[in-house]
Design a protein around this motif. Structure first.
Motif, PDB file in Angstrom:
ATOM      1  N   ALA A 153     125.191  89.108  20.149  1.00  9.47           N
ATOM      2  CA  ALA A 153     125.929  90.018  21.014  1.00  9.47           C
ATOM      3  C   ALA A 153     126.679  89.248  22.090  1.00  9.47           C
ATOM      4  O   ALA A 153     126.300  88.140  22.456  1.00  9.47           O
ATOM      5  N   TYR A 157     128.483  86.636  20.029  1.00  6.29           N
ATOM      6  CA  TYR A 157     129.532  87.063  19.096  1.00  6.29           C
ATOM      7  C   TYR A 157     130.858  86.373  19.418  1.00  6.29           C
ATOM      8  O   TYR A 157     131.676  86.149  18.520  1.00  6.29           O
ATOM      9  N   GLY A 175     127.827  92.742  18.289  1.00  5.37           N
ATOM     10  CA  GLY A 175     128.896  93.336  19.079  1.00  5.37           C
ATOM     11  C   GLY A 175     128.784  93.059  20.563  1.00  5.37           C
ATOM     12  O   GLY A 175     128.655  91.921  20.977  1.00  5.37           O
ATOM     13  N   SER A 176     128.829  94.133  21.358  1.00  2.00           N
ATOM     14  CA  SER A 176     128.820  94.042  22.825  1.00  2.00           C
ATOM     15  C   SER A 176     129.983  93.189  23.314  1.00  2.00           C
ATOM     16  O   SER A 176     129.803  92.232  24.081  1.00  2.00           O
ATOM     17  N   PHE A 257     127.337  97.978  20.963  1.00  2.00           N
ATOM     18  CA  PHE A 257     126.891  97.108  19.867  1.00  2.00           C
ATOM     19  C   PHE A 257     126.381  97.978  18.727  1.00  2.00           C
ATOM     20  O   PHE A 257     126.063  99.153  18.905  1.00  2.00           O
TER      21      PHE A 257
END
Length: 326
Positions: A153, A157, A175-176, A257
């Motif tokens: 994250a 990422y 994600g995030s 996320f």
């Protein structure tokens, strides 16, 4: 005169020598204590010297003796485990030398970067990404794949997006894509306690985001503009790295996320895989060699000494919040 030499002279009390005997005992005890103190002092000095010698030996021995040669064709593995910070496995100082060694090794067929990180410093992540981009141009025939462990994250990422492909587990967290700057405000509590903040600065903005002073609209706007700029840098890295594979939605760059399965649907990842499966089925070279820079005990001990000395100096220079990818 008495015939017994040990008997006291006539008229002298029997215990007349007790003062001298007591002083002698005290003197001997003091000398004994001083000798013991000197022995302990010598012991600790020798112990400290031994630690320093061992640390230097370990550094030169392990740093120069880890060349990976003549191993045949293999898949190079580098691990980032934990926060992306200036120290640890996620620091640029650790990751970049490992990347250089893995790419330059004639026997490495591909590089697999295994990431298990909730994020961290945008500076450290950015430095690693820049090096990945440089190395991929310099070694166009050596792909770099990312394998996501539990979580990849934010800053994790940020790094992963620079890879050729990203492989996840269906339950991984991915994600995030966002930036935050956090801190605390104690002004209300201070007023209730009757505590007055006395802050002197040379420069009207030197007390920027001081937690003990009221937050000004000017400082808040400046901080927001700064993290917005870093956010756009993050988005640019993701768009450049993922290209047409991205299926952008309004929430993609909002900081949310998703599971690994959903990340594949959104184009944030390419498929399912582990380090072993990627080496076996994608790289098609099952032999895996770990290039991760593992910090030894001597280095950790020396860093503890350095951290203890430097922490106070750092705090005195910088007390504000820092942007973070997490």
């Amino acid at each position: 005169m008495s015939d017994n030499p040990s008997s006291p002279p006539p008229g002298e009390p029997i215990n007349a020598n007790w003062e001298r005997e007591t002083l002698e005992k005290l003197l001997f005890a003091t000398v004994k204590e001083q000798r013991a103190a000197r022995r302990w002092s010598i012991f600790f000095k020798l112990l400290t010297l031994g630690v320093i010698i061992f640390a230097l030996w370990a550094y030169f021995d392990f740093s120069t003796g880890t060349d990976i040669e003549a191993l045949g064709r293999h898949t190079a593995l580098i691990e980032i485990n934990g926060s992306i910070e200036s120290e640890g496995s996620g620091s640029a100082d650790n990751v970049i030398p490992s990347l250089n060694k893995a790419f330059s090794d004639a026997g490495s067929a591909a590089i697999v970067l295994r990431i298990n990180s909730p994020g961290g410093s945008p500076v450290q992540a950015g430095m690693i990404v820049d090096e990945i981009v440089r190395l991929r141009k310099g070694y166009p025939n050596k792909p770099l794949y990312v394998v996501v462990d539990e979580i990849c994250a934010s800053g994790g990422y940020y790094i992963a997006a620079a890879a050729d492909k990203i492989y996840v587990n269906k339950a991984s967290i991915v994600g995030s894509i966002g930036v935050l700057m956090d801190g605390f405000g104690f002004t209300g509590t201070m007023e209730k306690l009757g505590v007055e903040r006395r802050l002197l600065t040379a420069g009207e903005n030197k007390g920027f985001l001081d937690p003990f002073s009221p937050q000004s609209d000017k400082h808040k706007a400046h901080a927001q503009a700064m993290i917005n700029e870093i956010h756009q840098q993050f988005i640019s890295v993701v768009r450049t790295g993922r290209g047409k594979r991205l299926k952008e939605t309004p929430d993609m760059f909002s900081g949310l996320f998703w599971s690994g399965a959903k990340a594949i649907e959104m184009g944030l990842a390419d498929g399912y895989g582990s380090v072993d499966s990627v080496a076996r089925e994608v790289v098609k070279v099952e032999d895996i060699v770990d290039y991760t820079a593992h910090e030894g005990l001597p280095e950790r001990v020396l860093k503890k000494f350095g951290a203890a000395v430097g922490a106070g100096a750092v705090k005195s220079v910088y007390h504000g919040a820092r942007p973070a990818l997490r």
